[in-house]
Design a protein around this motif. Structure first.
Motif, short mmCIF file in Angstrom:
data_model
loop_
_atom_site.label_atom_id
_atom_site.label_comp_id
_atom_site.label_asym_id
_atom_site.label_seq_id
_atom_site.Cartn_x
_atom_site.Cartn_y
_atom_site.Cartn_z
N ASP A 162 42.81 -0.26 88.87
CA ASP A 162 42.58 -1.02 87.64
C ASP A 162 43.75 -1.94 87.35
O ASP A 162 43.57 -3.10 86.94
CB ASP A 162 42.36 -0.06 86.47
CG ASP A 162 41.08 0.74 86.61
OD1 ASP A 162 40.02 0.13 86.83
OD2 ASP A 162 41.14 1.98 86.49
N ASP A 173 37.10 6.98 82.97
CA ASP A 173 37.58 6.46 81.70
C ASP A 173 39.10 6.47 81.58
O ASP A 173 39.64 6.22 80.51
CB ASP A 173 36.97 7.24 80.53
CG ASP A 173 37.30 8.73 80.58
OD1 ASP A 173 38.01 9.14 81.51
OD2 ASP A 173 36.84 9.47 79.70
N ARG A 191 40.68 -3.79 81.89
CA ARG A 191 41.64 -4.30 80.91
C ARG A 191 41.63 -3.48 79.63
O ARG A 191 42.68 -3.18 79.05
CB ARG A 191 41.34 -5.77 80.62
CG ARG A 191 42.40 -6.47 79.79
CD ARG A 191 42.14 -7.95 79.64
NE ARG A 191 43.24 -8.57 78.91
CZ ARG A 191 44.38 -8.97 79.44
NH1 ARG A 191 44.55 -8.85 80.75
NH2 ARG A 191 45.33 -9.50 78.69
N GLU A 192 40.44 -3.08 79.19
CA GLU A 192 40.33 -2.27 77.98
C GLU A 192 41.00 -0.91 78.20
O GLU A 192 41.67 -0.38 77.31
CB GLU A 192 38.87 -2.09 77.60
CG GLU A 192 38.61 -1.15 76.44
CD GLU A 192 39.30 -1.57 75.15
OE1 GLU A 192 39.53 -0.68 74.30
OE2 GLU A 192 39.62 -2.77 75.00
N GLY A 193 40.80 -0.32 79.37
CA GLY A 193 41.44 0.95 79.67
C GLY A 193 42.95 0.85 79.65
O GLY A 193 43.65 1.73 79.13
N CYS A 253 37.13 0.42 86.62
CA CYS A 253 36.47 -0.81 87.02
C CYS A 253 35.25 -0.57 87.90
O CYS A 253 34.43 -1.47 88.08
CB CYS A 253 37.44 -1.75 87.71
SG CYS A 253 38.22 -1.07 89.20
N VAL A 271 49.23 -5.53 77.92
CA VAL A 271 48.41 -5.03 79.01
C VAL A 271 49.05 -5.36 80.35
O VAL A 271 49.12 -4.51 81.26
CB VAL A 271 46.99 -5.62 78.93
CG1 VAL A 271 46.21 -5.33 80.21
CG2 VAL A 271 46.25 -5.06 77.72
N ARG A 295 44.62 -1.41 78.00
CA ARG A 295 45.04 -1.69 76.61
C ARG A 295 45.26 -0.39 75.86
O ARG A 295 46.24 -0.24 75.11
CB ARG A 295 43.98 -2.54 75.92
CG ARG A 295 44.37 -2.97 74.49
CD ARG A 295 43.19 -3.53 73.73
NE ARG A 295 42.15 -2.52 73.57
CZ ARG A 295 42.22 -1.51 72.69
NH1 ARG A 295 43.28 -1.37 71.92
NH2 ARG A 295 41.23 -0.65 72.60
N ARG A 296 44.35 0.59 76.05
CA ARG A 296 44.51 1.88 75.39
C ARG A 296 45.79 2.57 75.87
O ARG A 296 46.47 3.25 75.10
CB ARG A 296 43.31 2.78 75.67
CG ARG A 296 42.00 2.27 75.08
CD ARG A 296 40.92 3.35 75.09
NE ARG A 296 40.64 3.86 76.43
CZ ARG A 296 39.71 3.34 77.24
NH1 ARG A 296 38.98 2.29 76.84
NH2 ARG A 296 39.49 3.86 78.43
N GLU A 344 37.01 -6.60 82.73
CA GLU A 344 37.18 -6.35 81.30
C GLU A 344 37.25 -4.87 80.98
O GLU A 344 38.00 -4.44 80.11
CB GLU A 344 36.05 -7.03 80.52
CG GLU A 344 36.11 -8.54 80.52
CD GLU A 344 37.48 -9.05 80.08
OE1 GLU A 344 38.00 -8.55 79.06
OE2 GLU A 344 38.03 -9.93 80.75
N ALA A 345 36.46 -4.06 81.69
CA ALA A 345 36.53 -2.62 81.46
C ALA A 345 37.91 -2.08 81.86
O ALA A 345 38.49 -1.24 81.15
CB ALA A 345 35.44 -1.91 82.25
N GLU A 371 49.05 0.78 74.19
CA GLU A 371 49.32 0.89 72.75
C GLU A 371 50.46 1.85 72.43
O GLU A 371 51.42 1.48 71.73
CB GLU A 371 48.05 1.29 72.01
CG GLU A 371 47.07 0.14 71.86
CD GLU A 371 45.81 0.55 71.11
OE1 GLU A 371 45.65 1.78 70.85
OE2 GLU A 371 45.00 -0.33 70.79
#
Length: 691
Positions: free
Chosen positions: A375, A369, A400-402, A363, A414, A404-405, A397-398, A408
């Protein structure tokens, strides 16, 4: 604003942020702030912090009268394992002292089948032997062979060595051989950094003495270089003022003294936090404390009983044993920047790897990354979309995307993944507290948990729930508590002399004379640092054990006892300590053996003024606080509208119930469901577990 008479500034360097506290010595007004740490050169953040707090406080940098600093330079130097510059000089026949090491298994037989000894910090070809030998009592068996020292210099120089540790057999009993080796090295290799074991650790046990001396010389060039840069910058910024450094033992010492023995600063910053917690706890009415100092990289915990932090003389840094007096602090690799990842067998793990200040959490948008604890807090709405009052914007959002990965491969949402990250982080911190309580016979539920550091208040409620703790205290400006601890620290120096005697042959006169020599050295050193004679306290302790045991218990001697009365008090105190520590003693059955005499010389300083009371005056308002804002936050059952309180607006006596979030510059406190919080007269948030 008129310039103050003098401003005492303290600066604590952390893995992510550098914390600054300035106290006007005339009015007692306190100013606090934070600035991002600069790991590539920590002195940059130190100087920027001074300039920043001066701007906020409305005084000139040249009004600064004293700078007190907690530094991580020594610890970081050890963790880097840059051993290529190291050499070791030992007594002939003891070249393999590092291989012999110890036979103890650190993790216990239940958790590991064998112990792989830590990698040698000094390779065998860089260990040089010299002739000469002392007996265990310090008498000379063979004279020092000075030609061997000259040959060692040539050998080490050709190998590229410029950091030399000297550890000769029995130098704790008489340092004449080792001192002479130091003189020869200064003549023959003046460019080298040298550490003598008789200076670093004049105690018996060859392996620990050698390792501690090696680590001291390892960190010496890093520490001296850093302190030289910091001192030069301070002279340019504030002028020539006293520059003091926090040591692991909970006391400060001048920067020039640290350069001679930098191993004493391994737990510099965490030690200051413990002292501050004791200071704050006393004023809040709590004397038995557990400290939870959670920052960006790690969490440090310590047990404080009757406002006295537990002391130890043994610890490990990385995989290496270190013997030097220090507060008994356990570090856990979990902080705001701790990285969450899925391991090969499919489980979620948090820490000890950290994103630190650079690149930092995802964030931060500085190149990180991998998702971190920060986060996870951001994605769940538990921290605002910015830090430091807006200075550090955060990208939700960044983050959240991290996550999400990360979610999975776990088959989770999330939110579930973020909550799992925080739960694991809280249990990691709780395990650290168990190490200083349950594993040593203490019930954590009997203590008040003092939570501070930039991320201390975020998980304190979960940590307390895991341990059965019912009271949590979060001081004002929790992110700056360690820096505040630097303000209330005394000058401290430690001295030791190995003197092995059993109680049936111990001579009171010999022991008192040895203690007196240590006290004289301590008084002289403190007076040389400018401490007034009437402000010096000399504390006598001793390390004792039952004859045949391999480890000792520290015992503090009551002042003003002499002769046979002193000896009897010493043996009786040991039996009592052994009983409290292990649940049994051999009073009247087994001889007690004295091993080490110690003196701690303390130069008392005027403590910082009473912490400011909360807004609202001297009487509690006794009201339910009104939240000025609300934000969607996730607390297990799902998203919900959660009250957000500005801590600066809370008054003495204000009450609030969880779930709720309290925000301030530099830190956030989460009040979980089932907990309530009130504001005491000093502005502390006191969280209570509801029935």
């Amino acid at each position: 604003m008129s310039a103050p008479a003098g401003v005492r500034v303290s600066i604590d360097t952390g893995g992510t942020f550098t914390d600054i506290v300035a106290i006007d010595e005339g009015s007692g007004v306190v100013h606090t702030t934070k600035t991002p740490s600069t790991p590539e050169d920590p002195s940059r953040a130190l100087l920027e912090g001074i300039r920043k707090v001066a701007r906020l406080g409305g005084f000139a940098p040249t009004d600064v009268s004293t700078v007190v600093h907690g530094t991580t330079t020594a610890t970081n130097a050890v963790l880097q394992r840059d051993f290529g510059r190291l050499g070791l000089i030992v007594t002939r026949g003891f070249r393999h002292v590092l291989e012999i090491a110890r036979q103890s298994v650190p993790d216990g037989y239940g958790n590991s089948y064998f112990w792989v000894k830590p990698p040698r910090p000094v390779t065998l070809e860089r260990v040089c032997e010299v002739g000469g030998r002392l007996r265990h009592d310090g008498s000379e068996l063979e004279p020092l062979v000075e030609e061997d020292v000259a040959a060692a210099v040539e050998e080490l120089r050709s190998a590229g060595v410029d950091c030399i540790a000297v550890c000769l057999l029995h130098s704790y009993a008489d340092d004449v051989h080792e001192r002479r080796v130091g003189e020869l090295l200064a003549q023959l290799m003046p460019e080298a950094f040298v550490s003598l074991s008789c200076v670093v650790l004049p105690e018996y046990r060859e392996y620990e003495r050698a390792m501690t001396t090696i680590l001291d010389v390892l960190v010496k060039p890093f520490t001296r270089d850093y302190l030289a840069r910091a001192d030069a910058g301070l002279v340019e910024t504030v002028g020539r003022v006293p520059f003091l450094i926090m040591q692991s033992n909970g006391g400060v010492v001048s920067a020039s003294e640290v350069g001679a023995k930098p191993i004493t600063t391994l737990l510099s910053g965490p030690a200051a936090g413990v002292l501050a917690a004791a200071f704050i706890g006393e004023r809040a009415g709590y004397r038995n404390l557990l400290t939870l100092d959670a920052g960006g990289t790690s969490t440090d915990v310590c047990l404080v009983e009757e406002l006295t932090p537990r002391l130890t003389s043994e610890t490990r840094v990385d995989a290496y044993p270190v013997k030097t007096p220090m507060l008994d602090i356990v570090a856990v690799g979990t902080g705001g920047g701790s990285i969450a990842r899925v391991e090969a067998h499919g489980s979620l793990k948090v820490g000890p790897l950290s994103a630190g200040a650079d690149p930092g959490p995802i964030c931060y948008r500085r190149g990180g990354d991998e998702p971190t604890v920060t986060d996870a807090n951001l994605v769940l709405g538990r921290i605002p979309p910015h830090l430091l009052g807006g200075e550090v914007p955060l990208d939700v959002e960044a983050a959240r995307e991290g996550l999400r990965r990360l979610a999975e491969p776990l088959g989770l949402t999330v939110e579930q993944t973020a909550e799992g990250v925080l739960e694991i982080a809280a249990w990691n911190q709780a395990h650290g507290i168990r190490q200083v309580t349950v594993q040593r016979g203490h019930d954590p539920a009997s203590y008040c948990l003092v939570a501070f550091g930039g991320s201390g208040g975020l998980l304190a409620g979960q940590v307390a729930d895991a341990l059965g703790i019912r009271t949590v205290l979060v001081p004002p400006n929790p992110g700056n508590v360690s820096a505040f601890g630097l303000q209330v620290s005394d000058v401290r120096r430690d001295y030791v002399r190995t003197l092995v005697r059993t109680e049936d042959v111990a001579d009171a006169g010999e022991i008192e004379a040895a203690w007196a020599r240590l006290e004289a050295a301590g008084r002289a050193d403190l007076e040389r640092e400018g401490v007034r004679g009437d402000a010096i306290e000399l504390i006598r302790t001793a390390d004792l054990r039952y004859l045949g045991e391999a480890s000792e218990c520290p015992v503090r001697l009551a002042p003003d006892t002499t002769g046979d009365e002193m000896l009897n008090a010493l043996w009786d105190a040991f039996h009592d300590v052994h009983w409290r520590t292990f649940g049994f003693d051999y009073r009247g059955e087994q001889l007690v053996e004295l091993v080490n005499l110690r003196v701690q010389a303390v130069g008392r300083v005027r403590p910082a003024g009473e912490p400011a009371t909360a807004p609202g005056g001297g009487d509690p308002v006794a009201r339910d606080a009104v939240a000025p804002d609300r934000r969607e936050a996730w607390f297990g059952a799902g998203w919900g509208s959660t009250p957000i309180y500005e801590r600066g607006r809370l008054a003495y006596g204000d009450r609030l119930r969880g779930p709720a979030i309290v925000e301030e510059f530099g830190a956030t406190t989460v009040v979980f469901a089932g907990w309530s919080a009130t504001v005491d007269r000093h502005g502390n948030l006191v969280l209570h577990k509801e029935a």
